[in-house]
Design a protein around this motif. Structure first.
Motif, PDB file in Angstrom:
ATOM      1  N   VAL A   1       0.847  -1.203   0.000  1.00  0.00           N
ATOM      2  CA  VAL A   1       0.000   0.000   0.000  1.00  0.00           C
ATOM      3  C   VAL A   1       0.881   1.251   0.000  1.00  0.00           C
ATOM      4  CG1 VAL A   1      -1.725   1.312   1.312  1.00  0.00           C
ATOM      5  CG2 VAL A   1      -1.889  -1.191   1.159  1.00  0.00           C
ATOM      6  N   TYR A   2       1.929   1.253   0.851  1.00  0.00           N
ATOM      7  CA  TYR A   2       2.823   2.429   0.882  1.00  0.00           C
ATOM      8  C   TYR A   2       3.454   2.648  -0.503  1.00  0.00           C
ATOM      9  CZ  TYR A   2       2.791   3.075   5.997  1.00  0.00           C
ATOM     10  OH  TYR A   2       2.430   3.364   7.284  1.00  0.00           O
ATOM     11  N   ALA A   3       3.846   1.546  -1.166  1.00  0.00           N
ATOM     12  CA  ALA A   3       4.482   1.679  -2.487  1.00  0.00           C
ATOM     13  C   ALA A   3       3.491   2.276  -3.488  1.00  0.00           C
ATOM     14  CB  ALA A   3       4.985   0.324  -2.963  1.00  0.00           C
ATOM     15  N   ALA A   4       2.243   1.803  -3.445  1.00  0.00           N
ATOM     16  CA  ALA A   4       1.223   2.335  -4.368  1.00  0.00           C
ATOM     17  C   ALA A   4       0.952   3.806  -4.062  1.00  0.00           C
ATOM     18  CB  ALA A   4      -0.060   1.510  -4.248  1.00  0.00           C
ATOM     19  N   GLU A   5       0.988   4.149  -2.774  1.00  0.00           N
ATOM     20  CA  GLU A   5       0.777   5.562  -2.403  1.00  0.00           C
ATOM     21  C   GLU A   5       1.896   6.440  -2.960  1.00  0.00           C
ATOM     22  OE1 GLU A   5      -1.591   5.057   1.867  1.00  0.00           O
ATOM     23  OE2 GLU A   5       0.545   5.527   1.865  1.00  0.00           O
ATOM     24  N   ARG A   6       3.125   5.948  -2.872  1.00  0.00           N
ATOM     25  CA  ARG A   6       4.261   6.750  -3.380  1.00  0.00           C
ATOM     26  C   ARG A   6       4.097   7.024  -4.872  1.00  0.00           C
ATOM     27  NH1 ARG A   6       7.239   3.704   0.347  1.00  0.00           N
ATOM     28  NH2 ARG A   6       7.802   2.139  -1.215  1.00  0.00           N
TER      29      ARG A   6
ATOM     30  N   GLY B   1       0.826   9.750  13.650  1.00  0.00           N
ATOM     31  CA  GLY B   1       1.118   9.562  12.223  1.00  0.00           C
ATOM     32  C   GLY B   1       0.037  10.132  11.323  1.00  0.00           C
ATOM     33  N   ASN B   2       0.074   9.705  10.073  1.00  0.00           N
ATOM     34  CA  ASN B   2      -0.904  10.188   9.091  1.00  0.00           C
ATOM     35  C   ASN B   2      -2.319   9.704   9.386  1.00  0.00           C
ATOM     36  OD1 ASN B   2       0.899  11.675   7.620  1.00  0.00           O
ATOM     37  ND2 ASN B   2       1.419   9.994   6.239  1.00  0.00           N
ATOM     38  N   ASN B   3      -2.408   8.578  10.078  1.00  0.00           N
ATOM     39  CA  ASN B   3      -3.731   8.087  10.459  1.00  0.00           C
ATOM     40  C   ASN B   3      -4.402   9.098  11.390  1.00  0.00           C
ATOM     41  OD1 ASN B   3      -5.332   5.855  12.467  1.00  0.00           O
ATOM     42  ND2 ASN B   3      -5.449   5.499  10.257  1.00  0.00           N
ATOM     43  N   GLY B   4      -3.623   9.627  12.325  1.00  0.00           N
ATOM     44  CA  GLY B   4      -4.134  10.673  13.214  1.00  0.00           C
ATOM     45  C   GLY B   4      -4.488  11.917  12.417  1.00  0.00           C
ATOM     46  N   ALA B   5      -3.666  12.237  11.412  1.00  0.00           N
ATOM     47  CA  ALA B   5      -3.935  13.419  10.579  1.00  0.00           C
ATOM     48  C   ALA B   5      -5.278  13.265   9.864  1.00  0.00           C
ATOM     49  CB  ALA B   5      -2.808  13.604   9.569  1.00  0.00           C
ATOM     50  N   ASP B   6      -5.547  12.069   9.351  1.00  0.00           N
ATOM     51  CA  ASP B   6      -6.846  11.820   8.692  1.00  0.00           C
ATOM     52  C   ASP B   6      -8.002  12.147   9.642  1.00  0.00           C
ATOM     53  OD1 ASP B   6      -5.573  10.791   6.452  1.00  0.00           O
ATOM     54  OD2 ASP B   6      -5.783   8.694   7.075  1.00  0.00           O
ATOM     55  N   ALA B   7      -7.879  11.620  10.869  1.00  0.00           N
ATOM     56  CA  ALA B   7      -8.971  11.793  11.840  1.00  0.00           C
ATOM     57  C   ALA B   7      -9.124  13.261  12.215  1.00  0.00           C
ATOM     58  CB  ALA B   7      -8.697  10.935  13.081  1.00  0.00           C
TER      59      ALA B   7
ATOM     60  N   LEU C   1      -3.633   4.747  15.459  1.00  0.00           N
ATOM     61  CA  LEU C   1      -2.603   4.121  14.609  1.00  0.00           C
ATOM     62  C   LEU C   1      -3.257   3.594  13.338  1.00  0.00           C
ATOM     63  CD1 LEU C   1      -0.627   1.995  17.239  1.00  0.00           C
ATOM     64  CD2 LEU C   1       0.186   4.082  16.136  1.00  0.00           C
ATOM     65  N   GLY C   2      -2.528   3.651  12.240  1.00  0.00           N
ATOM     66  CA  GLY C   2      -3.006   3.095  10.981  1.00  0.00           C
ATOM     67  C   GLY C   2      -2.094   1.975  10.520  1.00  0.00           C
ATOM     68  N   ILE C   3      -1.827   1.930   9.225  1.00  0.00           N
ATOM     69  CA  ILE C   3      -1.018   0.807   8.721  1.00  0.00           C
ATOM     70  C   ILE C   3       0.450   0.919   9.128  1.00  0.00           C
ATOM     71  CG2 ILE C   3      -2.515   0.205   6.770  1.00  0.00           C
ATOM     72  CD1 ILE C   3      -0.594   1.725   4.937  1.00  0.00           C
ATOM     73  N   GLY C   4       0.844   2.061   9.683  1.00  0.00           N
ATOM     74  CA  GLY C   4       2.214   2.168  10.205  1.00  0.00           C
ATOM     75  C   GLY C   4       2.318   1.675  11.635  1.00  0.00           C
ATOM     76  N   GLY C   5       1.222   1.224  12.204  1.00  0.00           N
ATOM     77  CA  GLY C   5       1.229   0.811  13.612  1.00  0.00           C
ATOM     78  C   GLY C   5       1.792  -0.576  13.812  1.00  0.00           C
ATOM     79  N   ARG C   6       2.448  -0.740  14.968  1.00  0.00           N
ATOM     80  CA  ARG C   6       2.830  -2.100  15.386  1.00  0.00           C
ATOM     81  C   ARG C   6       1.658  -2.652  16.200  1.00  0.00           C
ATOM     82  NH1 ARG C   6       6.987   1.164  16.594  1.00  0.00           N
ATOM     83  NH2 ARG C   6       6.445   1.256  18.801  1.00  0.00           N
ATOM     84  N   ALA C   7       1.593  -3.995  16.289  1.00  0.00           N
ATOM     85  CA  ALA C   7       0.504  -4.605  17.054  1.00  0.00           C
ATOM     86  C   ALA C   7       0.605  -4.186  18.512  1.00  0.00           C
ATOM     87  CB  ALA C   7       0.589  -6.120  16.933  1.00  0.00           C
ATOM     88  N   GLY C   8      -0.523  -3.918  19.125  1.00  0.00           N
ATOM     89  CA  GLY C   8      -0.551  -3.546  20.542  1.00  0.00           C
ATOM     90  C   GLY C   8      -0.775  -2.059  20.703  1.00  0.00           C
ATOM     91  N   LEU C   9      -1.807  -1.751  21.464  1.00  0.00           N
ATOM     92  CA  LEU C   9      -2.134  -0.336  21.675  1.00  0.00           C
ATOM     93  C   LEU C   9      -1.060   0.309  22.542  1.00  0.00           C
ATOM     94  CD1 LEU C   9      -4.638   1.361  20.879  1.00  0.00           C
ATOM     95  CD2 LEU C   9      -5.542   0.875  23.152  1.00  0.00           C
ATOM     96  N   PRO C  10      -0.537   1.512  22.163  1.00  0.00           N
ATOM     97  CA  PRO C  10       0.449   2.178  23.004  1.00  0.00           C
ATOM     98  C   PRO C  10      -0.141   2.495  24.391  1.00  0.00           C
ATOM     99  CG  PRO C  10       0.061   3.413  20.954  1.00  0.00           C
ATOM    100  CD  PRO C  10      -0.862   2.252  20.944  1.00  0.00           C
ATOM    101  N   MET C  11       0.741   2.534  25.386  1.00  0.00           N
ATOM    102  CA  MET C  11       0.295   2.739  26.763  1.00  0.00           C
ATOM    103  C   MET C  11      -0.544   4.013  26.899  1.00  0.00           C
ATOM    104  SD  MET C  11       0.407   0.914  29.307  1.00  0.00           S
ATOM    105  CE  MET C  11       1.747  -0.244  29.308  1.00  0.00           C
TER     106      MET C  11
ATOM    107  N   VAL D   1     -10.301   4.481  11.627  1.00  0.00           N
ATOM    108  CA  VAL D   1      -9.761   5.054  10.399  1.00  0.00           C
ATOM    109  C   VAL D   1      -8.733   4.056   9.835  1.00  0.00           C
ATOM    110  CG1 VAL D   1      -8.542   7.017   9.393  1.00  0.00           C
ATOM    111  CG2 VAL D   1     -10.085   7.360  11.345  1.00  0.00           C
ATOM    112  N   ASP D   2      -9.048   3.483   8.731  1.00  0.00           N
ATOM    113  CA  ASP D   2      -8.226   2.490   8.025  1.00  0.00           C
ATOM    114  C   ASP D   2      -8.162   1.146   8.753  1.00  0.00           C
ATOM    115  OD1 ASP D   2      -7.089   2.002   5.610  1.00  0.00           O
ATOM    116  OD2 ASP D   2      -5.104   2.792   6.085  1.00  0.00           O
ATOM    117  N   LEU D   3      -7.862   1.167  10.059  1.00  0.00           N
ATOM    118  CA  LEU D   3      -7.933  -0.081  10.824  1.00  0.00           C
ATOM    119  C   LEU D   3      -8.065   0.241  12.308  1.00  0.00           C
ATOM    120  CD1 LEU D   3      -4.804  -0.892  12.184  1.00  0.00           C
ATOM    121  CD2 LEU D   3      -4.386  -0.810   9.756  1.00  0.00           C
TER     122      LEU D   3
END
Ligand SMILES: NC(=O)C1=CN([C@@H]2O[C@H](COP(=O)(O)OP(=O)(O)OC[C@H]3O[C@@H](n4cnc5c(N)ncnc54)[C@H](O)[C@@H]3O)[C@@H](O)[C@H]2O)[C@@H](O)CC1
Length: 495
Positions: free
Chosen positions: A10-15, A57-63, A132-142, A160-162
């Motif tokens: 997805v990132y490659a297609a976005e670029r 990240g950008n996911n937050g920017a979308d929201a 977090l969006g597709i740049g997120g690692r598994a697990g909600l930050p503290m 948003v996205d996921l």
């Protein structure tokens, strides 16, 4: 079919697309779609207040941009964000539109919410999860845990996205992460949306097209749907005969588990095999003769074998050793094979010819433990089903159909996995797996590749179960009996 692409694809297609578009245009498309869905849901529910949970990240920017749009339209909007980490453009837009902001600190230890943030989240009718969006690692930050814990039961949650905290690759879930009512996906699903670790957290999936093109890019996860059946199901031609349609050999049942033989043989016949050959011990053989007069008996030439339903690999009864010899010969041959239940005991390592293993989680754990020498529990498999299915595929060279409420099909060396979610929970009944094995044997004997055959078989098995008794209990034999009408209906629907 639904096809999901990995975050890196997805990132490659976005670029690629961003090079052709004005700066910010891609995000603007995403935000416009997101804000539209949010406005519709708010109106449907008669709600008034929206809050965005805004990550770094950008996911937050979308929201954040989305609540700015909604605020411009007169909706009461707030945003909870990390002080100093929010996207500058989105923050200015939100401030200009009058979005009420609560600035929190990215603490690494659980910290109480500020009153401002608690108020915004607690009073929200609709929550936009942009942590977090597709740049997120598994697990909600503290720092986000108190945000998510404060979401009221009554609020409608749009991810948003996921859903944040869930692994974008869909390999493992996060019980403390966001569980959304709806997920607004940009352009294409990602693995998290189709795999069992993530899908339950996504809710309704709504796709907003932002114009990404995936061309020939590799598909990470595919899900077949009923529209795919007509194109894939082996339909006989005017010149077909019983041999060209495919002969299935079934090595199943024994003196202890007689029913498995009847179920697997019945399913193979009902699914449309050209011919079914049964190899078993005396009691199930007599029962199969009586119950399925179409079957022939004893070893012989076949286009695919099914080894294992109800097969006891250590039995000493009359005929058991000859049945085992036939199983070993089948495994040593180049003929495609489905290996189920007791047949999994015969798996010792790599097999080159087309092979489809059909374990449930416990069988997958046992077989992987035996092949790797490392103790793997059933729980580990159910927590990360795709990873373990892939692991087993790599150790055996086979495609692995991992049974469960979702069916995963994965092959060796990565590549596209299938994730099917078609079965009513009533399908969890003794003998259903024997029916699936027989059905899969018919597909392999007709020449289908084990990967698509596994997914197609799981789909039709689930649909047949539903047809057998919509919304109520189903016995395994009824699933087999429902196959002909189910298949005919699907072929007619999509001709
Ligand atoms: N690239 C683009 O042009 C577009 C991106 N879009 C959005 O952008 C999102 C992807 O944005 P990003 O790549 O910025 O990724 P994210 O918004 O998912 O955020 C990644 C950031 O969070 C941090 N992070 C990741 N996992 C964490 C964890 N578990 N704990 C704490 N911090 C963590 C990372 O270090 C990174 O700073 C998509 O999901 C989508 O919402 C859309 O706007 C469409 C256009």
């Amino acid at each position: 079919m639904i096809e999901a692409y990995a975050p890196e694809t997805v990132y490659a297609a976005e670029r690629v697309l961003m090079e052709r578009l004005a700066e910010g245009e891609l995000m603007a498309r995403a935000v416009t779609g997101l804000a539209k869905v949010a406005a519709i849901r708010l109106a449907e529910r008669g709600g008034r207040r929206v809050v965005a949970l805004v990550g770094p990240g950008n996911n937050g920017a979308d929201a954040l941009y989305a609540v700015a749009h909604l605020a411009e339209d007169g909706i009461l909007c707030g945003a909870v964000l990390l002080d100093g980490k929010a996207h500058a453009g989105a923050l200015s837009a939100a401030e200009a539109a009058g979005v009420v902001l609560a600035r929190e600190v990215a603490s690494e230890v659980p910290a109480p919410l500020s009153d401002a943030a608690g108020g915004l989240i607690g009073e929200a009718d609709l929550v936009l999860d942009g942590i977090l969006g597709i740049g997120g690692r598994a697990g909600l930050p503290m720092w986000a845990r108190t945000w998510v814990a404060a979401i009221p039961e009554t609020a409608y949650v749009i991810a948003v996205d996921l859903p944040s905290g869930q692994d974008p690759q869909g390999e493992q879930g996060d019980p403390d992460g966001v569980f959304a009512d709806e997920t607004v996906i940009f352009s294409v699903p990602k693995p998290v949306h189709l795999l069992p670790a993530g899908e339950p957290a996504c809710g309704l999936l709504t796709v907003v097209d932002i114009g990404l093109d995936f061309g020939e890019e590799p598909v990470a996860v595919r899900r077949l749907d009923r529209q795919d059946v007509a194109a894939m199901w082996p339909v006989p031609e005017a010149t077909s005969d019983k041999y060209s349609r495919g002969v299935v050999g079934i090595i199943a049942g024994g003196e202890s588990y007689t029913g498995a033989a009847i179920l697997a043989v019945t399913a193979a016949v009902e699914a449309g095999a050209g011919m079914v050959r049964y190899v078993g011990t005396p009691t199930p053989q007599a029962l199969v003769r009586a119950a399925v007069p179409e079957a022939v008996h004893g070893p012989g030439h076949v286009q695919a074998w099914v080894i294992g339903p109800g097969l006891d690999s250590a039995a000493r009864h009359k005929g058991a050793a000859a049945q085992r010899d036939c199983a070993r010969e089948a495994l040593a041959s180049t003929v495609p094979v489905v290996i189920d239940a007791g047949g999994l005991d015969f798996v010792t390592g790599l097999r080159e010819a087309p092979t489809l293993l059909t374990p449930h989680a416990g069988e997958c754990a046992r077989l992987l433990s035996r092949l790797t020498g490392r103790e793997i529990s059933r729980r580990e498999v159910t927590d990360a089903p795709l990873r373990h299915a892939r692991d087993l595929a790599d150790h055996t060279g086979a495609f692995v159909l991992l049974k469960g409420s979702w069916t995963i099909v994965a092959g060796p060396g990565g590549g596209t996995a299938y994730s099917q979610n078609d079965a009513p929970p009533w399908l969890a009944t003794a003998g259903a797996g024997d029916v699936l094995a027989g059905l899969l044997g018919t597909l392999l004997a007709a020449g289908l590749h084990p990967g698509p055959a596994g997914a197609l078989g799981a789909l039709v098995h689930g649909l047949a179960a539903d047809r057998a008794n919509p919304g109520g209990p189903i016995r395994a034999l009824a699933i087999a009996r429902a196959l002909p009408a189910t298949i005919a209906g699907l072929l007619r629907e999509n001709c």
